[in-house]
Design a protein around this motif. Structure first.
Motif, short mmCIF file in Angstrom:
data_model
loop_
_atom_site.label_atom_id
_atom_site.label_comp_id
_atom_site.label_asym_id
_atom_site.label_seq_id
_atom_site.Cartn_x
_atom_site.Cartn_y
_atom_site.Cartn_z
N GLN A 108 -4.48 -0.56 5.76
CA GLN A 108 -3.60 -1.37 6.61
C GLN A 108 -2.87 -0.53 7.66
N TYR A 109 -2.48 0.69 7.30
CA TYR A 109 -1.74 1.52 8.25
C TYR A 109 -2.60 2.64 8.84
N ALA A 110 -3.90 2.38 8.93
CA ALA A 110 -4.79 3.38 9.54
C ALA A 110 -4.34 3.66 10.98
N HIS A 111 -4.63 4.86 11.44
CA HIS A 111 -4.26 5.29 12.80
C HIS A 111 -4.89 4.37 13.85
N SER A 112 -4.25 4.29 15.00
CA SER A 112 -4.74 3.38 16.04
C SER A 112 -6.16 3.73 16.49
N SER A 113 -6.55 4.99 16.38
CA SER A 113 -7.93 5.35 16.77
C SER A 113 -8.94 4.70 15.83
N ILE A 114 -8.53 4.48 14.57
CA ILE A 114 -9.42 3.80 13.62
C ILE A 114 -9.45 2.31 13.96
N HIS A 115 -8.28 1.74 14.20
CA HIS A 115 -8.24 0.31 14.52
C HIS A 115 -9.06 0.02 15.78
N SER A 116 -8.92 0.87 16.79
CA SER A 116 -9.67 0.54 18.01
C SER A 116 -11.16 0.77 17.82
N ALA A 117 -11.53 1.74 16.98
CA ALA A 117 -12.97 1.94 16.70
C ALA A 117 -13.54 0.73 15.96
N VAL A 118 -12.77 0.24 15.01
CA VAL A 118 -13.23 -0.88 14.18
C VAL A 118 -13.37 -2.15 15.02
N LYS A 119 -12.46 -2.31 15.97
CA LYS A 119 -12.47 -3.51 16.82
C LYS A 119 -13.79 -3.65 17.57
N SER A 120 -14.38 -2.53 17.95
CA SER A 120 -15.62 -2.66 18.73
C SER A 120 -16.86 -2.71 17.84
N SER A 121 -16.66 -2.84 16.54
CA SER A 121 -17.82 -2.97 15.65
C SER A 121 -18.08 -4.44 15.34
N SER A 122 -19.34 -4.77 15.07
CA SER A 122 -19.64 -6.18 14.77
C SER A 122 -19.61 -6.46 13.26
N ALA A 123 -19.25 -5.46 12.47
CA ALA A 123 -19.20 -5.65 11.00
C ALA A 123 -18.02 -6.54 10.61
N ARG A 124 -18.06 -7.05 9.38
CA ARG A 124 -16.91 -7.82 8.87
C ARG A 124 -15.81 -6.85 8.46
N ILE A 125 -14.59 -7.18 8.80
CA ILE A 125 -13.47 -6.25 8.58
C ILE A 125 -12.61 -6.74 7.41
N HIS A 126 -12.28 -5.84 6.51
CA HIS A 126 -11.37 -6.16 5.40
C HIS A 126 -10.27 -5.09 5.40
N ILE A 127 -9.04 -5.55 5.39
CA ILE A 127 -7.92 -4.60 5.41
C ILE A 127 -7.29 -4.53 4.03
N TYR A 128 -7.23 -3.33 3.45
CA TYR A 128 -6.61 -3.21 2.13
C TYR A 128 -5.19 -2.66 2.25
N ASN A 129 -4.37 -2.99 1.25
CA ASN A 129 -2.98 -2.56 1.28
C ASN A 129 -2.90 -1.03 1.33
N HIS A 130 -1.84 -0.57 1.99
CA HIS A 130 -1.71 0.85 2.28
C HIS A 130 -1.88 1.74 1.03
N CYS A 131 -2.85 2.64 1.09
CA CYS A 131 -3.11 3.62 0.02
C CYS A 131 -3.33 2.96 -1.34
N ASP A 132 -3.76 1.71 -1.35
CA ASP A 132 -3.87 0.96 -2.60
C ASP A 132 -5.36 0.85 -3.01
N ALA A 133 -5.81 1.83 -3.80
CA ALA A 133 -7.23 1.85 -4.20
C ALA A 133 -7.56 0.64 -5.09
N GLY A 134 -6.55 0.13 -5.81
CA GLY A 134 -6.77 -1.06 -6.65
C GLY A 134 -7.11 -2.27 -5.78
#
Ligand code: PLP
Length: 365
Positions: A108-134
């Motif tokens: 959820q709190y990934a760096h903006s470079s990750i968010h902008s990279a992900v935005k240009s991908s056509s994959a399905r996006i899932h955001i997990y709670n910060h540092c929450d491996a569970g």
């Protein structure tokens, strides 16, 4: 904003005044190291300021090859590829790996470079709670059978927290996932050889784990890089339009990168000193009853309950000759903060002085 009239180091000059400096990300104190500066100047004298062409056409010089070889050696990999910025690394990885994933799982709190990279991908996006491996596990179970890719910061830029790679790795194995770790703040800092968070967590060699790294922080220079087996780096050079269509790294930056690696390789105690200083400062900050995070990184946030407090604290320190920037947006902990960045070169006196004024501020406000 701090307007610099000097290089960065233990002290800076801003608006003509000298300050003790705890900003930025100059973790090993290499940004103005004499050998690094000298190498940059020599590279300019030999090659000029810019190669003014992409790597694929006429922009590759012998020093690019040398830097890539030295980075690969530092990383214990077959090869490295350097490119314009650390910011581009996540986009390059998502670009070249695109045939291999259908679902992206990101912190959820990934760096903006990750968010902008992900935005240009056509994959399905899932955001997990910060540092929450569970939570990540739960989401991955829900979409099991997909081709998953997990992407996270290794060390979070504002709070200094480490991603729980020890808990994420079993999910990588179980779901045959790709893991991308943006190690901008861990390269040169964490792990026995300074190779970043996978090394810190002793993750085994796994060709599904990629790191996006930068020379702009601990490595004292500039420019992004990715290290891997040669089959992958060749593939990257052949298929990444971001890599292919950017002008190659300028000579000064390449020269500085080579020199910085030599300093790091010759002085492994820099990393040890850095973490020992950060540990000590963090403990003493906790003793003053400030709220901070606990991971053993050189980034020490001080959490405050309003933006006014954060601003006032930072200004108070500045008035007493110390720069510790405040963040004007809430951190992952929902609170505002000032961010202390420790450097291996900070002196005991500087750290004592910082703590003294933090203590005084605490008493007054
Ligand atoms: C986590 C993270 N990734 C990537 C970057 C971008 O790296 P660079 O500034 O070297 O382009 C930064 C900060 O600058 C960062 O904090």
């Amino acid at each position: 904003m701090i307007l610099l009239n000097s290089s960065i180091g233990n002290y800076i000059t801003s608006n003509g005044k000298r300050y003790s400096y705890f900003g930025g990300n100059n973790y090993l104190g290499l940004a103005a190291h004499p050998l690094v500066k000298e190498a940059a100047v020599k590279a300019i004298e030999k090659y000029g300021v810019n190669f003014s062409a992409s790597r694929r056409t006429s922009g590759t010089a012998d020093i690019h090859m040398e830097l890539e070889e030295k980075l690969a050696h530092f990383k214990g990999k077959q090869d490295s590829v350097v490119f314009a910025s650390g910011y581009q690394g996540n986009s390059i990885l998502l670009e070249v790996l695109r045939e291999r994933y259908t679902h992206i799982f990101l912190d959820q709190y990934a760096h903006s470079s990750i968010h902008s990279a992900v935005k240009s991908s056509s994959a399905r996006i899932h955001i997990y709670n910060h540092c929450d491996a569970g939570h990540l596990e739960h989401l991955m179970e829900e979409f099991s059978g997909s081709a998953p890719l997990i992407i996270t910061d290794g060390v979070f830029a504002l709070t200094g927290e480490m991603a729980p790679l020890d808990k994420i790795y079993p999910l990588v194995k179980k779901h045959n996932a790709i893991l991308i770790v943006d190690d901008a703040h861990a390269t040169g800092v964490l792990g026995k050889n300074g190779r970043g968070t996978p090394e810190y967590f002793n993750l085994p060699e796994n060709e599904n784990i990629f790191q996006s790294e930068t020379m702009s922080k601990a490595l004292g220079s500039y420019g992004g890089f990715i290290s891997a087996g040669r089959v992958f780096t060749d593939f990257l050079r052949e298929t990444s339009s971001i890599y292919q269509a950017s002008t190659s790294l300028p000579p000064s930056v390449v020269g500085a990168g080579i020199a910085a690696l030599a300093v790091i390789n010759g002085n492994p105690e820099l990393r040890i000193r850095l973490i020992a200083k950060a540990d000590d400062l963090r403990e003493r900050i906790k003793e003053l009853d400030f709220q901070t995070t606990s991971d053993r990184t050189p980034i020490i946030p001080v959490m405050l309950n309003s933006i006014e407090k954060a601003k006032q604290f930072s200004l108070y320190l500045e008035e007493h000759g110390i720069i510790v920037p405040y963040m004007d947006y809430p951190s992952s902990h929902g609170s505002y903060m000032i961010r202390i960045a420790v450097s291996a070169s900070h002196t005991e006196d500087q750290i004592d002085e910082l703590l003294e004024f933090m203590k005084k501020w605490r008493k007054i406000y």
